[in-house]
Write a protein that holds these residues in place. Structure first.
Motif, PDB file in Angstrom:
ATOM      1  N   MET A   5       0.886  -1.053  -0.026  1.00  0.00           N
ATOM      2  CA  MET A   5       0.053  -0.062  -0.034  1.00  0.00           C
ATOM      3  C   MET A   5       0.821   1.308  -0.060  1.00  0.00           C
ATOM      4  SD  MET A   5      -2.728   1.377   2.852  1.00  0.00           S
ATOM      5  CE  MET A   5      -1.142   2.031   4.037  1.00  0.00           C
ATOM      6  N   VAL A   7       0.497   5.503  -0.139  1.00  0.00           N
ATOM      7  CA  VAL A   7      -0.454   6.549  -0.031  1.00  0.00           C
ATOM      8  C   VAL A   7       0.517   7.915  -0.571  1.00  0.00           C
ATOM      9  CG1 VAL A   7      -1.809   8.177   1.138  1.00  0.00           C
ATOM     10  CG2 VAL A   7      -1.825   5.793   1.783  1.00  0.00           C
ATOM     11  N   ASP A   9       1.136  11.525  -1.645  1.00  0.00           N
ATOM     12  CA  ASP A   9       1.019  12.806  -1.118  1.00  0.00           C
ATOM     13  C   ASP A   9       0.530  13.744  -2.199  1.00  0.00           C
ATOM     14  OD1 ASP A   9       0.351  14.562   1.248  1.00  0.00           O
ATOM     15  OD2 ASP A   9       1.734  15.747   0.369  1.00  0.00           O
ATOM     16  N   SER A  11      -0.521  14.456  -5.878  1.00  0.00           N
ATOM     17  CA  SER A  11      -1.199  13.565  -6.919  1.00  0.00           C
ATOM     18  C   SER A  11      -0.681  14.017  -8.339  1.00  0.00           C
ATOM     19  CB  SER A  11      -2.732  14.028  -6.578  1.00  0.00           C
ATOM     20  OG  SER A  11      -2.915  15.672  -7.138  1.00  0.00           O
ATOM     21  N   SER A  34      -8.044   9.305  -2.235  1.00  0.00           N
ATOM     22  CA  SER A  34      -8.335   9.287  -0.700  1.00  0.00           C
ATOM     23  C   SER A  34      -8.017  10.565   0.147  1.00  0.00           C
ATOM     24  CB  SER A  34      -7.512   8.007  -0.184  1.00  0.00           C
ATOM     25  OG  SER A  34      -6.206   8.238  -0.549  1.00  0.00           O
ATOM     26  N   ASN A  63      -5.232  12.820  -1.978  1.00  0.00           N
ATOM     27  CA  ASN A  63      -4.222  11.975  -2.262  1.00  0.00           C
ATOM     28  C   ASN A  63      -4.513  10.737  -2.975  1.00  0.00           C
ATOM     29  OD1 ASN A  63      -5.203  11.733   0.139  1.00  0.00           O
ATOM     30  ND2 ASN A  63      -3.241  11.322   1.189  1.00  0.00           N
ATOM     31  N   TYR A  64      -3.707   9.896  -3.426  1.00  0.00           N
ATOM     32  CA  TYR A  64      -3.839   8.744  -4.053  1.00  0.00           C
ATOM     33  C   TYR A  64      -3.434   7.250  -3.148  1.00  0.00           C
ATOM     34  CZ  TYR A  64      -5.647  10.866  -8.421  1.00  0.00           C
ATOM     35  OH  TYR A  64      -6.502  11.598  -9.131  1.00  0.00           O
ATOM     36  N   THR A  65      -4.133   6.261  -2.859  1.00  0.00           N
ATOM     37  CA  THR A  65      -3.839   5.246  -2.419  1.00  0.00           C
ATOM     38  C   THR A  65      -3.599   4.171  -3.327  1.00  0.00           C
ATOM     39  OG1 THR A  65      -4.838   5.680  -0.149  1.00  0.00           O
ATOM     40  CG2 THR A  65      -4.345   3.543  -0.559  1.00  0.00           C
ATOM     41  N   MET A  67      -2.630   0.223  -4.087  1.00  0.00           N
ATOM     42  CA  MET A  67      -2.401  -1.265  -3.723  1.00  0.00           C
ATOM     43  C   MET A  67      -1.959  -2.043  -4.907  1.00  0.00           C
ATOM     44  SD  MET A  67      -5.268  -1.150  -0.640  1.00  0.00           S
ATOM     45  CE  MET A  67      -4.552  -2.237   0.194  1.00  0.00           C
ATOM     46  N   GLY A  96       4.591  10.673   1.123  1.00  0.00           N
ATOM     47  CA  GLY A  96       3.813   9.723   1.457  1.00  0.00           C
ATOM     48  C   GLY A  96       4.117   8.402   2.337  1.00  0.00           C
TER      49      GLY A  96
END
Length: 120
Positions: A5, A7, A9, A11, A34, A63-65, A67, A96
């Motif tokens: 995962m 995240v 910060d 984008s 997210s 932001n984007y997560t 996976m 991130g």
């Protein structure tokens, strides 16, 4: 197998991170838009001014997560290095958050070079 995962910060770096992951051998990922608590609270912030100004939240982007399921710890490290190559050292603020954990069961995911009988 492991779940990774990340995240992200910033984008604006999403495509660069995805390209770096792909170059590192990560061929599939799920992407979520997210928000964390900081961004969520900032969205509610409204300047009390005499003259109407646009909501401050227009400038706050999600932001984007990301996976991904990867086959082993080597792939986890490759993914981490690819991420830091784009965003910089994740110990620095506003870069991130990266995490991984082992998966005890996975069905429906095919990892390259893995036989169907190995549980994937």
């Amino acid at each position: 197998m492991y779940m990774v995962m990340f995240v992200l910060d910033d984008s604006t770096l999403l495509d660069d991170v995805l390209d770096a992951w792909y170059s590192a051998g990560i061929t599939g990922a799920t992407i979520f838009e997210s928000n964390g608590i900081f961004r969520q609270r900032a969205k509610r912030f409204n300047l009390p001014v005499r003259y109407a100004l646009p909501h401050v939240t227009a400038k706050i982007e999600a932001n984007y997560t990301l996976m991904a399921i990867v086959p082993d710890e080597e792939a986890v490290q490759a993914c981490l290095q690819a991420s830091e190559k784009v965003v910089g050292d994740l110990l620095q603020p506003y870069t991130g958050v990266f995490a991984s954990w082992p998966l005890s069961f996975v069905k429906g995911v095919r990892i390259e070079n893995q036989t169907p009988s190995s549980g994937a």
